[in-house]
Motif scaffolding. Sequence first.
Motif, PDB file in Angstrom:
ATOM      1  N   MET A  74       1.182  -1.626   0.337  1.00  0.00           N
ATOM      2  CA  MET A  74      -0.460  -0.172   0.105  1.00  0.00           C
ATOM      3  C   MET A  74       0.755   1.390   0.408  1.00  0.00           C
ATOM      4  SD  MET A  74      -3.317  -0.524   1.888  1.00  0.00           S
ATOM      5  CE  MET A  74      -2.463  -0.619   4.134  1.00  0.00           C
ATOM      6  N   HIS A  75       2.071   1.177   1.023  1.00  0.00           N
ATOM      7  CA  HIS A  75       2.900   2.481   0.981  1.00  0.00           C
ATOM      8  C   HIS A  75       3.745   2.583  -0.266  1.00  0.00           C
ATOM      9  CE1 HIS A  75       2.533   3.458   4.966  1.00  0.00           C
ATOM     10  NE2 HIS A  75       2.260   2.854   5.389  1.00  0.00           N
ATOM     11  N   LEU A  76       3.768   1.476  -0.925  1.00  0.00           N
ATOM     12  CA  LEU A  76       4.784   1.151  -1.986  1.00  0.00           C
ATOM     13  C   LEU A  76       3.931   2.107  -3.978  1.00  0.00           C
ATOM     14  CD1 LEU A  76       6.892   0.621  -4.069  1.00  0.00           C
ATOM     15  CD2 LEU A  76       5.645  -1.145  -4.736  1.00  0.00           C
ATOM     16  N   LYS A  77       2.447   1.829  -3.536  1.00  0.00           N
ATOM     17  CA  LYS A  77       1.050   2.353  -3.882  1.00  0.00           C
ATOM     18  C   LYS A  77       1.002   3.762  -3.727  1.00  0.00           C
ATOM     19  CE  LYS A  77      -0.284  -2.070  -5.835  1.00  0.00           C
ATOM     20  NZ  LYS A  77      -1.135  -2.872  -6.008  1.00  0.00           N
ATOM     21  N   ARG A  78       1.715   4.430  -2.577  1.00  0.00           N
ATOM     22  CA  ARG A  78       0.761   6.388  -2.326  1.00  0.00           C
ATOM     23  C   ARG A  78      -0.742   5.316  -1.398  1.00  0.00           C
ATOM     24  NH1 ARG A  78       5.718   5.459  -2.851  1.00  0.00           N
ATOM     25  NH2 ARG A  78       7.346   7.619  -4.221  1.00  0.00           N
ATOM     26  N   VAL A  79      -1.001   4.556  -1.218  1.00  0.00           N
ATOM     27  CA  VAL A  79      -1.885   4.395  -0.848  1.00  0.00           C
ATOM     28  C   VAL A  79      -2.672   4.062   0.572  1.00  0.00           C
ATOM     29  CG1 VAL A  79      -4.452   2.934  -0.674  1.00  0.00           C
ATOM     30  CG2 VAL A  79      -2.889   3.206  -2.894  1.00  0.00           C
ATOM     31  N   ILE A  80      -1.908   5.211   1.232  1.00  0.00           N
ATOM     32  CA  ILE A  80      -1.674   4.796   2.862  1.00  0.00           C
ATOM     33  C   ILE A  80      -3.254   5.292   3.501  1.00  0.00           C
ATOM     34  CG2 ILE A  80      -0.574   6.212   4.428  1.00  0.00           C
ATOM     35  CD1 ILE A  80       1.208   5.213   2.424  1.00  0.00           C
TER      36      ILE A  80
END
Length: 296
Positions: A74-80
């Motif tokens: 999720m952090h890699l895809k900027r979905v925080i």
Amino acid sequence: MDRNRVGVDGRPAELGGALEEAFIGWKDGMWAARANDMALHQREAVYKPVFDVVKDPGLTGASPEVYTGEPNDMHLKRVIKGPFNAQNPYIAPVTQSMELLSGTSRNCLHLGIDIRGSGLTYQTGDHIAIWPMNATNEVDEFLRIVGLEGHNNTVVHIEPLDSTTNTFDSIARHRLEICAPVSRQFLSRLTSFAPNEAAEAEVSKLAYDKTYFHEKVGKMQYNLSRTLSVASGGEKWTKVPFSLLIEGLPKVQPRYYSISSSSLVQPDRISVTAVVESQVISGRTDPFKGVATSSH
């Protein structure tokens, strides 16, 4: 005495909690007794990797699917988004950084961490878990001594350990405790990959001579890269499989610090006051900087 017993009991509690040293000492004696009892013959162990480290020339460290320190997908895809925990940490901005004390042996730092909008709450006296990363100079030296200098941004897949794509730099910086105390047991696994006979003999002596290891490595607070460099006179250990390093080194874990702020006064900001110690060790060219500890 039990007629079926081979060797002696291991009693680590009697050695002041030195569990690993107690185990190594017991294990060596146990295997010698077992070999004698069963007429076994020793042969050289051959390293068989648990997984493969596969380079991917089609990707770079700037490729969007490559992890460069992100804790999860999720952090890699900027979905925080929450809930936030050890597996899904909140990336909190540091809004304040002050040095309260500076000296030759210790530095005291005060940090303010903004948690607005995270949904996180705390009580005075709680602890905050902070994920560390290894210093650039330590990462560079680690990669240099194992023959990966200049390959920091080379992309690799670790199969079948996980499905993530990393660089050598991100693995050394964010995933492995490359500055952890050196294990004699792990050194024994590296002897066959030494760059020359002198280095092999030196590492073998470090691995199997407890007193010699303490004088040359333990007392100096050397990490793995410094130990290998000293043992080989600076020559690179290019034959060490990177998979063995991933297997043998501990994984980076969060550090816990006491919160020094009041949740009533500043509910949206967490303050941490930490002391970084610097120890001068006779025979070591640079001071040893320990893990930061919380202070009140």
